[in-house]
Design a protein around this motif. Structure first.
Motif, short mmCIF file in Angstrom:
data_model
loop_
_atom_site.label_atom_id
_atom_site.label_comp_id
_atom_site.label_asym_id
_atom_site.label_seq_id
_atom_site.Cartn_x
_atom_site.Cartn_y
_atom_site.Cartn_z
N ILE A 1 0.85 -1.20 0.00
CA ILE A 1 0.00 0.00 0.00
C ILE A 1 0.88 1.24 0.00
CG2 ILE A 1 -1.77 1.30 1.24
CD1 ILE A 1 -2.51 -1.40 2.61
N ALA A 2 0.48 2.23 -0.77
CA ALA A 2 1.13 3.55 -0.75
C ALA A 2 0.05 4.60 -0.55
CB ALA A 2 1.89 3.81 -2.04
N VAL A 3 0.40 5.68 0.15
CA VAL A 3 -0.51 6.80 0.35
C VAL A 3 0.13 8.04 -0.24
CG1 VAL A 3 -1.81 8.17 2.01
CG2 VAL A 3 -1.36 5.76 2.49
N VAL A 4 -0.59 8.72 -1.14
CA VAL A 4 -0.06 9.93 -1.78
C VAL A 4 -0.59 11.15 -1.03
CG1 VAL A 4 0.27 11.15 -3.95
CG2 VAL A 4 -0.18 8.70 -3.97
N THR A 5 0.33 12.00 -0.58
CA THR A 5 -0.04 13.18 0.21
C THR A 5 0.59 14.45 -0.38
OG1 THR A 5 1.90 12.95 1.66
CG2 THR A 5 -0.12 11.79 2.32
#
Length: 488
Positions: free
Chosen positions: A297-301
Motif C-alpha cells: 500500500i502507498a498513500v499519496v499526500t
C-alpha cells in the motif's frame, strides 16, 4: 460541492490551506474509549468567571441599542459577540457559524444536500460553474462548465457572496429554480428551469491501473465515505488487485469515526490507529480490530492533506507498513466538536476539545507527516493565476508576466526566461501560442489570451501522465508487487 479532483487553476493549494475542514465529532459520536461527549457545554459558564463578566456583555448590548445612531438588530450584536469570543481563542479551527453557514457545514459533513447539483466558484465577482455534478438536475438541464450564473427565480447574484448565492440556489426537493445563465464566449442570456433534488456528494473514486494496481482517491471524510470506500476496495480486490495506492492529496479532513473505520481495514489487529489527548492530558488509544492486508500500500499526500487525511496516513505508515509518497502533509493535529442543538436557533459552535497523535505518539500539529519518498509536482502545477484586468506587453516587468512565462514554458513555447521581464523572446513565444489556438498573433497578453493560456495549462495538469506524484506511487507499488518480499 465536490466532484473528482479538479485541478482548478494553479491556486488550489492556497485555497485549500485557507479552508481546511476540521476533524469533527458530532454530538452523537464519542472519543474511542472515553464515553459520550458531555452535551451541557454551557453548564459551566459561571466557572472561573463572575456574574459581572456576563453583566458586562449585557450592558454593552444595552448601551449600543440605546445610544447607537441607527436601529440595531440585537441578534446581530449577539452573533458578533459570540464570533468575537471564538476569535479571542486564537484558534483558527474553533469558530461560530450562523444558521446558513452551519447548514452548509453540516451538509458537507453528511455528504449530501438538496439543490441543482453544480460545483461553483466566485471569479471576478461572478458565480461561475466549475462543473455540474454527474447525473445531477443541472447536468441534465444543460448547465455547462464556465457558465456564469446571473440569477435564480429573479434574484440577482450581483453583489452577493458565494455563500449567499449558493443559499439562493439551494432549496427544498421538488421546487423549481429558474436559473439565468450567461454562457462563455456568447452575449446571449439563457434561462433554465431546474427541479431541485437530493444530491449525493461523491468522495471516493477508484480505478485499476496496469499491473493490477488499484487507485482510490478520497476527497473528504464525510459520513458516507467509509461505506463507499469499502465498496470500491472490495470491487478492486474482486478484480484481482495486487497493490493499492490511496490518494488523499488536497483532502481537508472530516469525521474522526469515519477515518478510524477506514484505517481498521489496513492496520492489523491490536496495532494503533490514533491517540487522542484531552484537556486534562489524559490519552485514549484506538487499536485496530482488523486483520490487515496482504498487498503493498502507498498513500499519496501533499500540503493540502489535512486532519483526518493525516490520521489515515500516519496510521498506515506506522502500523501497516505503507509508504507515504509526495509532500509533507498540512499539519493539523487537533480535534473539534460541533454544538448546534445547544445554540437553539440553527447556529453552530465548533470548538477544539482535544489533540490527536499518531500511533507512535507523535503530535504532527504545524509540522505535518513527512513522506517516505518525497516527490514534488512540476512548477507549473502551482503557478499563480494572471491578473485579467491588465494588459501586458513588451518591456514590462512583473509577477504576472513571470506566471505567463512559466505557463508558456510548460506548454512547449519556450520564452527563454521566467524572471518576469517581457522581452522579445517572451513576445515571440506568446505569438506562437496565439497562433496555435487560432488567435491573432499580437504578442500582447490581454484577457482572452490569458484565458486561453490558463485553459491550456489546466488541460496539461489534468493529464494523468503529468501527475508525477501519482505515477511515482504506482511505479513503487509495481516494484513491490514484483519483489518477493513485498507480501506482508
Amino acid at each position: 460541492m465536490f466532484k473528482k479532483r479538479t485541478v482548478a487553476l494553479i491556486v488550489l493549494l492556497a485555497m485549500l490551506l485557507s479552508s481546511v475542514l476540521t476533524l469533527t465529532l458530532t454530538d452523537q459520536l464519542s472519543f474511542a474509549g472515553s464515553g459520550p461527549l458531555r452535551s451541557g457545554v454551557f453548564a459551566d459558564i459561571g466557572s472561573g468567571s463572575s456574574k459581572s463578566d456576563i453583566q458586562k456583555i449585557e450592558k454593552a448590548i444595552q448601551l449600543i441599542k440605546k445610544n447607537y445612531l441607527e436601529d440595531v438588530d440585537q441578534s446581530k450584536l449577539v452573533d458578533g459577540a459570540i464570533d468575537g469570543m471564538m476569535n479571542a481563542l486564537g484558534d483558527p479551527f474553533s469558530s461560530y457559524m450562523g444558521p446558513d453557514t452551519a447548514q452548509q457545514f453540516s451538509e458537507q459533513i453528511e455528504g449530501s444536500f438538496t439543490g441543482i447539483g453544480a460545483e461553483v466558484s466566485m471569479e471576478n465577482g461572478s458565480v461561475v460553474v466549475v462543473s455540474p455534478i454527474k447525473g445531477s438536475p443541472a447536468e441534465k438541464a444543460g448547465i455547462q462548465p464556465k457558465d456564469i450564473l446571473l440569477s435564480v427565480n429573479g434574484i440577482s447574484f450581483e453583489g452577493l457572496s458565494l455563500n449567499e448565492a449558493v443559499s439562493k440556489i439551494r432549496g427544498p426537493k421538488g421546487t423549481e429554480a429558474k436559473v439565468k445563465v450567461k454562457r462563455a464566449d456568447t452575449s446571449a442570456e439563457l434561462e433554465y428551469t431546474i427541479v431541485r433534488d437530493d444530491i449525493a456528494l461523491e468522495t471516493v473514486y477508484a480505478r485499476m491501473e496496469e499491473g493490477n494496481v488499484g487507485v482510490i482517491e478520497i476527497t473528504e471524510f464525510s459520513l458516507n465515505t467509509a461505506e463507499r470506500f469499502k465498496k470500491e476496495l472490495a470491487d478492486l480486490e474482486a478484480k484481482g488487485m495486487k497493490g493499492l495506492v490511496i490518494d488523499v492529496r488536497n483532502n481537508p479532513g472530516g469525521v474522526l469515526s469515519i477515518v478510524i473505520d477506514m484505517a481498521q481495514q489496513f492496520v492489523p489487529k491490536g496495532k494503533g490507529i490514533v491517540q487522542v489527548e484531552d484537556r486534562n492530558k489524559q490519552r485514549s488509544q484506538t487499536l485496530s480490530k482488523g486483520s490487515g492486508k496482504g498487498y503493498p500500500i502507498a498513500v499519496v499526500t501533499n500540503k493540502g492533506s489535512a486532519s483526518a487525511s493525516e490520521i489515515l496516513a500516519g496510521a498506515l505508515q506506522e502500523s501497516a507498513g505503507a509508504k507515504l509518497i509526495g509532500e509533507a502533509t498540512y499539519g493539523k493535529g487537533t480535534v473539534q466538536t460541533s454544538f448546534s442543538e445547544e445554540m437553539g436557533d440553527g447556529s453552530l459552535l465548533k470548538v477544539t476539545i482535544a489533540k490527536w497523535l499518531t500511533p507512535n505518539g507523535e503530535w504532527i500539529h504545524k509540522k505535518g507527516i513527512q513522506p517516505d519518498i518525497k516527490v514534488s509536482q512540476p512548477s507549473y502545477f502551482t503557478v499563480a493565476p494572471i491578473n485579467k484586468e491588465t494588459t501586458f506587453k513588451y518591456d514590462m516587468l512583473g509577477d504576472d508576466i513571470k506566471s505567463a512565462q512559466v505557463m508558456l514554458s510548460s506548454l512547449g513555447f519556450a520564452p527563454g526566461r521566467e524572471d518576469g521581464y517581457f522581452d522579445k523572446g517572451t513576445e515571440n513565444a506568446l505569438k506562437k501560442f496565439q497562433t496555435s489556438v487560432n488567435m491573432k498573433a499580437t504578442g500582447v497578453l490581454e484577457v482572452e489570451t490569458i484565458k486561453a493560456l490558463e485553459s491550456s495549462l489546466i488541460e496539461k495538469i489534468r493529464d494523468v501522465k503529468n501527475d508525477k506524484q501519482m505515477n511515482t506511487a504506482i511505479e513503487e507499488i509495481r516494484k513491490e508487487i514484483a519483489s518477493p518480499v513485498s507480501n506482508k
